[in-house]
Design a protein around this motif. Structure first.
Motif, short mmCIF file in Angstrom:
data_model
loop_
_atom_site.label_atom_id
_atom_site.label_comp_id
_atom_site.label_asym_id
_atom_site.label_seq_id
_atom_site.Cartn_x
_atom_site.Cartn_y
_atom_site.Cartn_z
N VAL A 69 0.85 -1.19 0.00
CA VAL A 69 0.00 0.00 0.00
C VAL A 69 0.89 1.24 0.00
O VAL A 69 1.74 1.40 0.87
CB VAL A 69 -0.92 0.02 1.24
N ALA A 70 0.69 2.12 -0.98
CA ALA A 70 1.36 3.42 -1.01
C ALA A 70 0.34 4.43 -0.48
O ALA A 70 -0.79 4.48 -0.96
CB ALA A 70 1.78 3.78 -2.42
N TRP A 71 0.74 5.21 0.54
CA TRP A 71 -0.22 6.13 1.18
C TRP A 71 0.46 7.40 1.66
O TRP A 71 1.68 7.47 1.75
CB TRP A 71 -0.92 5.43 2.34
N GLN A 72 -0.38 8.40 1.96
CA GLN A 72 0.06 9.68 2.49
C GLN A 72 -0.79 10.03 3.71
O GLN A 72 -1.98 9.71 3.74
CB GLN A 72 -0.09 10.80 1.45
N GLN A 73 -0.17 10.68 4.68
CA GLN A 73 -0.90 11.11 5.88
C GLN A 73 -1.67 12.38 5.57
O GLN A 73 -1.13 13.32 5.01
CB GLN A 73 0.09 11.37 7.02
N SER A 74 -2.95 12.40 5.94
CA SER A 74 -3.79 13.58 5.77
C SER A 74 -4.53 13.78 7.09
O SER A 74 -5.57 13.15 7.32
CB SER A 74 -4.76 13.39 4.62
N GLY A 75 -3.98 14.61 7.94
CA GLY A 75 -4.54 14.77 9.28
C GLY A 75 -4.33 13.49 10.06
O GLY A 75 -3.21 13.02 10.20
N THR A 76 -5.41 12.87 10.51
CA THR A 76 -5.29 11.60 11.22
C THR A 76 -5.55 10.40 10.31
O THR A 76 -5.46 9.26 10.75
CB THR A 76 -6.30 11.54 12.39
N MET A 77 -5.86 10.66 9.05
CA MET A 77 -6.20 9.58 8.11
C MET A 77 -5.01 9.21 7.24
O MET A 77 -4.20 10.05 6.86
CB MET A 77 -7.37 10.00 7.23
N LYS A 78 -4.92 7.92 6.92
CA LYS A 78 -3.92 7.40 5.99
C LYS A 78 -4.64 7.23 4.65
O LYS A 78 -5.44 6.32 4.48
CB LYS A 78 -3.36 6.08 6.48
N MET A 79 -4.34 8.14 3.72
CA MET A 79 -5.02 8.15 2.42
C MET A 79 -4.21 7.33 1.40
O MET A 79 -3.04 7.61 1.17
CB MET A 79 -5.18 9.58 1.92
N VAL A 80 -4.85 6.35 0.80
CA VAL A 80 -4.20 5.45 -0.14
C VAL A 80 -4.02 6.10 -1.50
O VAL A 80 -4.92 6.73 -2.03
CB VAL A 80 -5.02 4.15 -0.30
N ASP A 81 -2.81 5.93 -2.05
CA ASP A 81 -2.53 6.35 -3.42
C ASP A 81 -2.65 5.15 -4.36
O ASP A 81 -3.15 5.26 -5.47
CB ASP A 81 -1.12 6.95 -3.55
N LYS A 82 -2.15 3.99 -3.90
CA LYS A 82 -2.12 2.81 -4.76
C LYS A 82 -2.05 1.55 -3.91
O LYS A 82 -1.33 1.50 -2.91
CB LYS A 82 -0.93 2.89 -5.69
N VAL A 83 -2.77 0.51 -4.34
CA VAL A 83 -2.70 -0.81 -3.70
C VAL A 83 -2.26 -1.80 -4.78
O VAL A 83 -2.87 -1.87 -5.84
CB VAL A 83 -4.06 -1.25 -3.12
N THR A 84 -1.19 -2.54 -4.47
CA THR A 84 -0.67 -3.53 -5.41
C THR A 84 -0.68 -4.91 -4.74
O THR A 84 -0.17 -5.06 -3.63
CB THR A 84 0.77 -3.19 -5.82
N ILE A 85 -1.26 -5.88 -5.43
CA ILE A 85 -1.26 -7.25 -4.92
C ILE A 85 0.11 -7.85 -5.20
O ILE A 85 0.62 -7.78 -6.31
CB ILE A 85 -2.36 -8.08 -5.58
N GLN A 86 0.72 -8.45 -4.17
CA GLN A 86 2.03 -9.07 -4.33
C GLN A 86 1.85 -10.54 -4.67
O GLN A 86 0.97 -11.20 -4.14
CB GLN A 86 2.86 -8.93 -3.07
N LYS A 87 2.68 -11.00 -5.58
CA LYS A 87 2.59 -12.42 -5.99
C LYS A 87 3.75 -13.19 -5.48
O LYS A 87 4.76 -12.76 -5.15
CB LYS A 87 2.53 -12.50 -7.50
#
Length: 87
Positions: A69-87
Protein backbone atom coordinates in the motif's frame (compact mmCIF):
# COMPACT_ATOMS: atom_id res chain seq x y z
CA UNK A 1 16.49 45.80 -4.30
CA UNK A 2 19.34 43.52 -3.29
CA UNK A 3 18.34 43.87 0.38
CA UNK A 4 14.96 42.30 -0.40
CA UNK A 5 16.31 39.41 -2.47
CA UNK A 6 17.83 37.41 0.42
CA UNK A 7 14.72 37.38 2.68
CA UNK A 8 12.46 36.56 -0.27
CA UNK A 9 14.73 33.70 -1.34
CA UNK A 10 14.89 32.36 2.21
CA UNK A 11 11.11 32.48 2.55
CA UNK A 12 10.67 30.66 -0.76
CA UNK A 13 13.04 27.88 0.32
CA UNK A 14 11.18 27.39 3.60
CA UNK A 15 7.81 27.26 1.81
CA UNK A 16 9.01 24.74 -0.78
CA UNK A 17 10.71 22.48 1.77
CA UNK A 18 7.64 22.35 4.03
CA UNK A 19 5.42 21.59 1.03
CA UNK A 20 7.70 18.73 -0.03
CA UNK A 21 7.61 17.37 3.52
CA UNK A 22 3.81 17.34 3.51
CA UNK A 23 3.71 15.23 0.36
CA UNK A 24 5.83 12.38 1.77
CA UNK A 25 4.63 9.04 0.52
CA UNK A 26 4.79 5.98 2.77
CA UNK A 27 4.60 2.28 1.94
CA UNK A 28 3.18 -0.60 3.94
CA UNK A 29 3.15 -4.32 3.25
CA UNK A 30 0.83 -6.83 4.86
CA UNK A 31 -2.08 -9.19 4.44
CA UNK A 32 -5.62 -7.92 3.89
CA UNK A 33 -7.71 -8.30 7.04
CA UNK A 34 -10.81 -6.49 5.72
CA UNK A 35 -11.77 -4.55 2.61
CA UNK A 36 -14.97 -2.50 2.76
CA UNK A 37 -15.93 -1.10 -0.64
CA UNK A 38 -18.86 0.89 0.80
CA UNK A 39 -16.87 2.57 3.59
CA UNK A 40 -13.83 2.78 1.26
CA UNK A 41 -11.45 1.33 3.86
CA UNK A 42 -8.73 -1.30 3.80
CA UNK A 43 -7.40 -2.89 6.99
CA UNK A 44 -4.23 -4.96 7.16
CA UNK A 45 -3.37 -7.78 9.56
CA UNK A 46 -1.11 -5.45 11.59
CA UNK A 47 -4.18 -3.40 12.60
CA UNK A 48 -3.53 -0.40 10.35
CA UNK A 49 -6.53 1.02 8.49
CA UNK A 50 -6.34 3.04 5.26
CA UNK A 51 -8.92 5.24 3.53
CA UNK A 52 -9.35 4.58 -0.17
CA UNK A 53 -10.06 7.32 -2.71
CA UNK A 54 -13.47 7.45 -4.40
CA UNK A 55 -11.74 6.62 -7.69
CA UNK A 56 -10.28 3.36 -6.28
CA UNK A 57 -10.65 0.38 -8.59
CA UNK A 58 -10.51 -2.94 -6.72
CA UNK A 59 -7.69 -5.06 -8.17
CA UNK A 60 -9.38 -8.18 -6.75
CA UNK A 61 -8.62 -7.82 -3.03
CA UNK A 62 -9.36 -10.87 -0.89
CA UNK A 63 -8.92 -11.53 2.82
CA UNK A 64 -5.44 -12.91 3.51
CA UNK A 65 -3.96 -11.61 0.27
CA UNK A 66 -0.52 -9.95 0.59
CA UNK A 67 -0.52 -6.33 -0.65
CA UNK A 68 1.73 -3.29 -0.86
CA UNK A 69 0.00 0.00 0.00
CA UNK A 70 1.36 3.42 -1.01
CA UNK A 71 -0.22 6.13 1.18
CA UNK A 72 0.06 9.68 2.49
CA UNK A 73 -0.90 11.11 5.88
CA UNK A 74 -3.79 13.58 5.77
CA UNK A 75 -4.54 14.77 9.28
CA UNK A 76 -5.29 11.60 11.22
CA UNK A 77 -6.20 9.58 8.11
CA UNK A 78 -3.92 7.40 5.99
CA UNK A 79 -5.02 8.15 2.42
CA UNK A 80 -4.20 5.45 -0.14
CA UNK A 81 -2.53 6.35 -3.42
CA UNK A 82 -2.12 2.81 -4.76
CA UNK A 83 -2.70 -0.81 -3.70
CA UNK A 84 -0.67 -3.53 -5.41
CA UNK A 85 -1.26 -7.25 -4.92
CA UNK A 86 2.03 -9.07 -4.33
CA UNK A 87 2.59 -12.42 -5.99
Amino acid sequence: MRNHLVPVTAAALVAVSSFAFAATQHHATGSVKTYDSKAMTLSLDDGSTYTLPKSFKDPGLKTGEKVNVAWQQSGTMKMVDKVTIQK
